[in-house]
Structure formats: C-alpha cells, structure tokens
Enzyme design. Structure first.
Site, PDB file in Angstrom:
ATOM      1  N   GLY A   7      -5.402  -5.111   6.703  1.00  0.00           N
ATOM      2  CA  GLY A   7      -6.428  -3.902   6.984  1.00  0.00           C
ATOM      3  C   GLY A   7      -7.507  -4.225   7.969  1.00  0.00           C
ATOM      4  O   GLY A   7      -8.070  -3.469   8.577  1.00  0.00           O
ATOM      5  N   THR A  10      -0.632   1.335   6.354  1.00  0.00           N
ATOM      6  CA  THR A  10      -0.471   0.073   5.779  1.00  0.00           C
ATOM      7  C   THR A  10      -0.094  -1.173   6.542  1.00  0.00           C
ATOM      8  O   THR A  10       0.481  -0.935   7.772  1.00  0.00           O
ATOM      9  CB  THR A  10       0.786   0.396   4.987  1.00  0.00           C
ATOM     10  OG1 THR A  10       1.210  -1.006   4.311  1.00  0.00           O
ATOM     11  CG2 THR A  10       2.388   0.607   5.644  1.00  0.00           C
ATOM     12  N   GLY A  12     -10.274  -3.248   2.523  1.00  0.00           N
ATOM     13  CA  GLY A  12      -9.433  -3.217   3.861  1.00  0.00           C
ATOM     14  C   GLY A  12      -9.502  -1.778   4.296  1.00  0.00           C
ATOM     15  O   GLY A  12     -10.539  -1.103   4.055  1.00  0.00           O
ATOM     16  N   ASP A  13      -8.404  -1.369   5.110  1.00  0.00           N
ATOM     17  CA  ASP A  13      -8.452  -0.208   6.090  1.00  0.00           C
ATOM     18  C   ASP A  13      -8.292   0.941   5.026  1.00  0.00           C
ATOM     19  O   ASP A  13      -8.658   2.414   5.356  1.00  0.00           O
ATOM     20  CB  ASP A  13      -7.566  -0.248   7.018  1.00  0.00           C
ATOM     21  CG  ASP A  13      -5.965  -0.510   6.308  1.00  0.00           C
ATOM     22  OD1 ASP A  13      -5.893  -1.243   5.667  1.00  0.00           O
ATOM     23  OD2 ASP A  13      -5.423   0.211   6.868  1.00  0.00           O
ATOM     24  N   THR A  67       0.800  -1.216  -0.022  1.00  0.00           N
ATOM     25  CA  THR A  67      -0.049   0.150   0.041  1.00  0.00           C
ATOM     26  C   THR A  67       0.901   1.169  -0.022  1.00  0.00           C
ATOM     27  O   THR A  67       1.854   1.160   0.626  1.00  0.00           O
ATOM     28  CB  THR A  67      -0.880   0.045   1.410  1.00  0.00           C
ATOM     29  OG1 THR A  67      -1.813  -1.128   1.339  1.00  0.00           O
ATOM     30  CG2 THR A  67      -1.634   1.076   1.338  1.00  0.00           C
TER      31      THR A  67
HETATM   32  N1  GLY Z   1      -3.829  -2.127   4.080  1.00  0.00           N
HETATM   33  C1  GLY Z   1      -4.301  -2.496   2.721  1.00  0.00           C
HETATM   34  C2  GLY Z   1      -5.375  -3.718   2.985  1.00  0.00           C
HETATM   35  O1  GLY Z   1      -5.404  -4.331   3.862  1.00  0.00           O
HETATM   36  O2  GLY Z   1      -6.345  -3.606   2.057  1.00  0.00           O
END
Ligand code: GLY
Length: 332
Positions: free
Chosen positions: A252, A249, A228-229, A198
């Site tokens: 997530g 990153t 994700g986050d 990310t």
């Molecule tokens: N941090 C990126 C995801 O989990 O999609």
C-alpha cells in the site's frame, strides 16, 4: 406510379429503421472485474484443493456482481455485492480472515466511489463492522464527509444501523499463526505472506456508469495505526465515468506514493492512453518505486483489464458480451 399513401408510409418507416440500427450499435453494455489480492501465487506453492477453493470463491463473487448487472442493476450495487461476499470469506484478507496487527487485532479499511458523481466514502481502522464496504458506502451516501476512522467510524456505523459484530468475528487461526511466525522469526510482513489478499471490484452498468470499491485488513503486523492504500481515494480506489474505475491490491505505501487509481484514469483522460496502456504504465511506475501488486480496471466503454507485477493475482471478469472467467496465475 407509386401511390402517395405508400410513399408516406415508406418515409415514416425510414427514420425508424435507421434509429433501430443505431440502437443496436449503442446497446447497453455492462462489465465487471474483481480481485482477491496479488502476490507470490505460484502453482507449485498451492495444493490442487486450495486452487479449486479459490477459483470457486472468485466465481461466486463474480456471479453475484454479474447477476446485479445483467438484471439492469447499478455498478455501485454490483461492486457492493461482490465485496460483501469476499469480506465474509476467510480466505481473503478483508472482513473475516483479515490479517492481524502487531497488537493482535484485526483493523479493517475500505473505500467506494461512484463514477457518475465522483462521490466517495472511506473508512479506516474499524474493528466491529461486519462489512466495511457497506460502511464506506454509508459514508458516501450520507455525503457530509469522505473519510472516517476508528471509533468515530464505528459510532457512525451504529447510527446507520449497519451490522456490528464482536472483534473476534474477524479472527482466524491461520492469520494468527502468520503473526506469531512474524514475531518469532523477526520477519517482515512480506516474508510471512507475500500475498496481498485485499479484495476489490470495478463495474460499468448498462446505463454507462462506473463504480469501484476495495476492502482490506492491511498488512500482517501493522503498527501505529498504519493505513494502506485501500481506503485512500485516488490510491486504492477511483471511479470517473469520463475514464475508468480502478481497484488496487499490493504494498500500500507504494500505491499511495504513485497515486495509482487516480493516475490510471488521468492518463486515459489527459494522455488518451488505452485502458491497458494506462494500467501497465502505472504498475510499472509502482515497480520502479519498489512496490508490488496489481489493479483491476474497467474503462468507460466497458473494457475490463488487469495489470500486475507479481507472479499472480486472484482475479475475474465478466461482461454482457459473454466473457466470464476467473484466474490466479500470471499468463492464464
Ligand atoms: N493494499 C493493502 C494495504 O497495503 O493495506
């Protein structure tokens, strides 16, 4: 005896002298931090050539953002300038070079936030927008909504005149092989690539405003429209001029559950913690839940810090005080 005219001249000068001293103390200060993902980044697993390539890519992105800020540009423009470059770079898991879903597609997520107004924009599951960060910004600037997804987000992108590319634009052989390996060996996403590529940027501009942005392809082999986050405001991205700007990153699901980006700024605002204390405490919380990854944070005063619980994080920071550095491994 001092002449009246000389005395008046001295009195006129006095406030000017103290004002310029105050100006120097309050001199505008800009600051920028970037990341290209965290994970098992160990020296022994990376060739010297790869290391040089990653460092050069981070430096170019850092330079692009620093140029905007050093010329008096906004934190928002700096964040966008950094992320657009990283989205086009196939080494990172965002835009071109994004990981593949279980069904062999690249589904992209992104978000951006303005610390002055707390306006925010986010998109999830887009497959044809070259720069998802620009789409997130367009959502924010349009102002009617914060979070768009899938086909609707792409219709919105077309209406806003953003660059549309065929889905194949994002596909790379390296990422396809990761998906094939995952399926053939019945592995989890973390086994094929324990490195979350990310990308993100946070900035404070010389007017004292903060911005944060994040962009990702998510996790290899993601299914069922998993998000994700990164596009979740408060988890992967947050900016508030009263405290800090954060981009995350990592795994997530855990970053969502810990509300990472918002939690860091809230601790600074309400518990009066330093930016490093707040970032470390929240990453420790993620670790206790079972998650891995890291954050970049810029405080309202322009301090740029990193915190991560993985062996490395692709990262960089630059400030108007002359700091300019990129790093990959822990302890650098
Ligand atoms: N941090 C990126 C995801 O989990 O999609």
């Amino acid at each position: 005896m001092i002449k009246l005219s000389a005395l008046l001249a001295l009195l006129a000068l006095a406030p000017m002298a103290s004002l310029s001293a105050q100006d120097a103390d309050d001199a505008p200060r800009w600051s920028l931090a970037i990341h290209g993902g965290a994970g098992t980044l160990k020296r022994e697993n990376m060739s010297a050539e790869q290391e040089v390539e990653y460092r050069a890519a981070l430096q170019s992105a850092l330079d692009a953002g620093a140029k905007v800020l050093s010329q008096g540009g906004s934190a928002m423009d700096a964040v966008e300038a950094v992320i657009v470059l990283l989205e086009d770079d196939p080494k990172f898991n965002a835009g071109r070079g994004a990981v593949f879903t279980w069904d062999g597609k690249n589904e992209l997520d992104s978000s951006i936030m303005d610390g002055e107004t707390r306006a925010a924009g986010a998109v999830a599951g887009v497959t044809t927008v070259r720069h998802p960060i620009r789409l997130a910004r367009a959502v924010m600037e349009d102002g009617r909504h914060v979070f768009l997804s899938g086909h609707g987000a792409e219709q919105f992108a077309a209406e806003k005149g953003l660059e549309i590319v065929p889905p194949e634009w994002f596909a790379t052989e390296h990422r396809r092989k990761q998906l094939e390996k995952m399926k053939a060996e019945n592995l989890a996403a973390l086994d094929v690539e324990f490195k979350f590529g990310t990308v993100g940027a946070v900035a404070r501009d010389s007017a004292g405003h903060l911005a944060a942005g994040t962009s990702t392809g998510g996790m290899t082999g993601k299914r069922w429209g998993r998000i994700g986050d990164s596009p979740v405001i408060g988890a992967g991205t947050w900016a508030d001029d009263r405290a800090c700007a954060v981009s995350a990153t990592g795994s997530g699901e855990y970053f969502i559950r810990a509300g990472v980006a918002h939690a860091i700024c809230a601790r600074m605002l309400l518990a009066d913690e330093s930016v490093q204390q707040a970032a470390d405490a929240v990453i420790a919380d993620v670790g206790e839940l079972g998650g891995d990854g890291g954050v970049i944070v810029v405080s309202k005063d322009g301090e740029a810090v990193f915190s991560f619980n993985t062996p490395g994080m692709y990262r960089g920071r630059a400030t108007s005080d002359g700091t300019n550095e990129v790093a990959i491994f822990a302890g650098e």
